[in-house]
Design an enzyme around this catalytic site. Sequence first.
Site, mmCIF file in Angstrom:
data_model
loop_
_atom_site.group_PDB
_atom_site.id
_atom_site.type_symbol
_atom_site.label_atom_id
_atom_site.label_comp_id
_atom_site.label_asym_id
_atom_site.label_seq_id
_atom_site.Cartn_x
_atom_site.Cartn_y
_atom_site.Cartn_z
ATOM 1 N N CYS A 78 53.258 -4.526 57.527
ATOM 2 C CA CYS A 78 54.603 -3.961 57.335
ATOM 3 C C CYS A 78 55.150 -3.285 58.589
ATOM 4 C CB CYS A 78 54.605 -2.974 56.181
ATOM 5 S SG CYS A 78 53.908 -3.673 54.681
ATOM 6 N N HIS A 130 60.343 1.971 56.491
ATOM 7 C CA HIS A 130 59.841 0.777 55.802
ATOM 8 C C HIS A 130 60.042 0.984 54.291
ATOM 9 C CE1 HIS A 130 57.437 -2.318 54.169
ATOM 10 N NE2 HIS A 130 56.406 -1.551 53.883
ATOM 11 N N ASN A 138 59.349 -4.282 48.216
ATOM 12 C CA ASN A 138 58.691 -4.181 49.517
ATOM 13 C C ASN A 138 58.557 -5.594 50.100
ATOM 14 O OD1 ASN A 138 56.919 -3.937 51.648
ATOM 15 N ND2 ASN A 138 55.427 -2.674 50.556
HETATM 16 O O1 UT7 Z 1 53.842 -1.738 52.598
HETATM 17 C C1 UT7 Z 1 52.763 -0.889 52.439
HETATM 18 C C2 UT7 Z 1 52.179 -1.110 51.135
HETATM 19 N N1 UT7 Z 1 51.910 -0.201 50.151
HETATM 20 C C3 UT7 Z 1 52.450 0.981 49.832
HETATM 21 O O2 UT7 Z 1 53.254 1.576 50.456
HETATM 22 C C4 UT7 Z 1 51.919 1.546 48.573
HETATM 23 C C5 UT7 Z 1 51.705 3.030 48.604
HETATM 24 N N2 UT7 Z 1 51.368 3.505 47.286
HETATM 25 C C6 UT7 Z 1 52.266 3.552 46.281
HETATM 26 O O3 UT7 Z 1 53.418 3.217 46.463
HETATM 27 C C7 UT7 Z 1 51.798 4.119 44.976
HETATM 28 O O4 UT7 Z 1 50.477 4.569 45.093
HETATM 29 C C8 UT7 Z 1 51.883 3.083 43.803
HETATM 30 C C9 UT7 Z 1 53.325 2.820 43.460
HETATM 31 C C10 UT7 Z 1 51.180 1.799 44.184
HETATM 32 C C11 UT7 Z 1 51.216 3.676 42.566
HETATM 33 O O5 UT7 Z 1 51.806 4.909 42.219
HETATM 34 P P1 UT7 Z 1 50.899 6.167 41.896
HETATM 35 O O6 UT7 Z 1 51.815 7.242 41.501
HETATM 36 O O7 UT7 Z 1 50.017 6.394 43.082
HETATM 37 O O8 UT7 Z 1 50.101 5.657 40.648
HETATM 38 P P2 UT7 Z 1 48.523 5.526 40.454
HETATM 39 O O9 UT7 Z 1 47.983 4.440 41.308
HETATM 40 O O10 UT7 Z 1 47.949 6.873 40.593
HETATM 41 O O11 UT7 Z 1 48.469 5.043 38.947
HETATM 42 C C12 UT7 Z 1 48.908 5.861 37.887
HETATM 43 C C13 UT7 Z 1 48.743 5.088 36.599
HETATM 44 C C14 UT7 Z 1 47.390 4.394 36.458
HETATM 45 O O12 UT7 Z 1 46.979 4.569 35.139
HETATM 46 P P3 UT7 Z 1 45.811 5.603 34.771
HETATM 47 O O13 UT7 Z 1 44.617 5.097 35.538
HETATM 48 O O14 UT7 Z 1 46.312 6.930 35.241
HETATM 49 O O15 UT7 Z 1 45.707 5.456 33.303
HETATM 50 C C15 UT7 Z 1 47.720 2.936 36.687
HETATM 51 O O16 UT7 Z 1 46.858 2.072 35.995
HETATM 52 O O17 UT7 Z 1 49.722 4.046 36.500
HETATM 53 C C16 UT7 Z 1 49.108 2.828 36.141
HETATM 54 N N3 UT7 Z 1 49.859 1.716 36.717
HETATM 55 C C17 UT7 Z 1 50.893 1.126 36.093
HETATM 56 N N4 UT7 Z 1 51.484 1.356 34.915
HETATM 57 C C18 UT7 Z 1 52.532 0.593 34.588
HETATM 58 C C19 UT7 Z 1 49.675 1.107 37.909
HETATM 59 N N5 UT7 Z 1 50.571 0.130 38.074
HETATM 60 C C20 UT7 Z 1 51.349 0.118 36.967
HETATM 61 C C21 UT7 Z 1 52.445 -0.660 36.558
HETATM 62 N N6 UT7 Z 1 53.008 -0.380 35.364
HETATM 63 N N7 UT7 Z 1 52.962 -1.624 37.330
#
Ligand code: UT7
Length: 310
Positions: free
Chosen positions: A112, A235, A265
């Site tokens: 990215c 980004h 993204n």
């Molecule tokens: O270009 C560079 C690439 N990447 C990035 O910039 C990504 C950087 N990270 C992020 O943007 C965030 O970490 C995410 C958007 C990927 C995730 O958000 P988060 O607030 O960090 O959520 P989390 O990973 O802590 O997950 C929270 C919960 C989990 O459930 P449990 O384990 O707490 O029960 C996930 O399983 O949300 C769940 N979850 C979803 N629920 C519904 C993860 N993906 C989804 C989804 N829909 N698509």
Amino acid sequence: MNAGIIGIGRSLPEKIVTNFDLEKIMDTSDEWIRTRTGIEERRIADDQTDTSDMAYEAAVKAIENANISAEEIDLILVATVTPDQPFPSVACMLQEKLGAKKAAAMDISAACAGFMYGMVTAKQFIETGTYKYVLVVGAEKLSKVVNWEDRNTAVLFGDGAGAAVMGPVSEGRGILSFELGADGTGGKHLYQDEYVIMNGREVFKFAVRQMGESSINVLEKAGLSKEDVDFLIPHQANIRIMESARQRFELPEEKMSKTVRKYGNTSAASIPISIVEEVEAGKIKDDDLIVMVGFGGGLTWGAIAMRWGL
Ligand code: UT7
């Protein structure tokens, strides 16, 4: 001699996939995606369209916008992690399609942050007088490397391309300062095996820290302060990460690009797509100081402070 952007163009697939569409194929919700990422919809390319096709469309527009001909281009740089195939490079495919006969061509793999790496590479050739015109493209078809059964990643990404022709601009314009960096020890947090694998929380922490630091660093290198910034193009990965950068600058909301809402993204394409969107919307104007900052798999990062205009 200063290097700056003299022409821009982009390409986005027509097909829109909304969060509601994703609700139907995986265990997710519009509410979760919107509140956690800011994404409402993304564009997905059809089977006949690959990365080089989107790169080509964006490049043609940028060359036209720069008012030069393809034969005048000295170097083509394509930032991508989703090339049509390992080789020949997308840049070589573009060179043929454009008829840019004298151009050298290569792809850049910096995820990215790739467009930042591309622009900074172009700057070196232009400012030394080695080359006059460098075509820099960020192009991705991420939909082909996303596991559509993994809700952790599938909801985040989109396809598209953005291009810039870079060339000499007048003093005080163009790239004023830059920072590039990498931390290979973090490679395990975001990589492609068969599909994209990501430790979202780790990437999130890295991104918030790095975006803030790099954007302040480029301002300091240019002898400027945050009050001088007219527009911020982070980004487009996650609105929460972007907001932390904006707040660090104490910039009003309307001075930061938020194309993530519509396009998700798009990795290396996100910054050039945003540039085109904001210039067309009249939000980036002649003489504005813009700060661009990217981060991604590698881990990599890059930031540029640029005075807009010829
Ligand atoms: O270009 C560079 C690439 N990447 C990035 O910039 C990504 C950087 N990270 C992020 O943007 C965030 O970490 C995410 C958007 C990927 C995730 O958000 P988060 O607030 O960090 O959520 P989390 O990973 O802590 O997950 C929270 C919960 C989990 O459930 P449990 O384990 O707490 O029960 C996930 O399983 O949300 C769940 N979850 C979803 N629920 C519904 C993860 N993906 C989804 C989804 N829909 N698509």
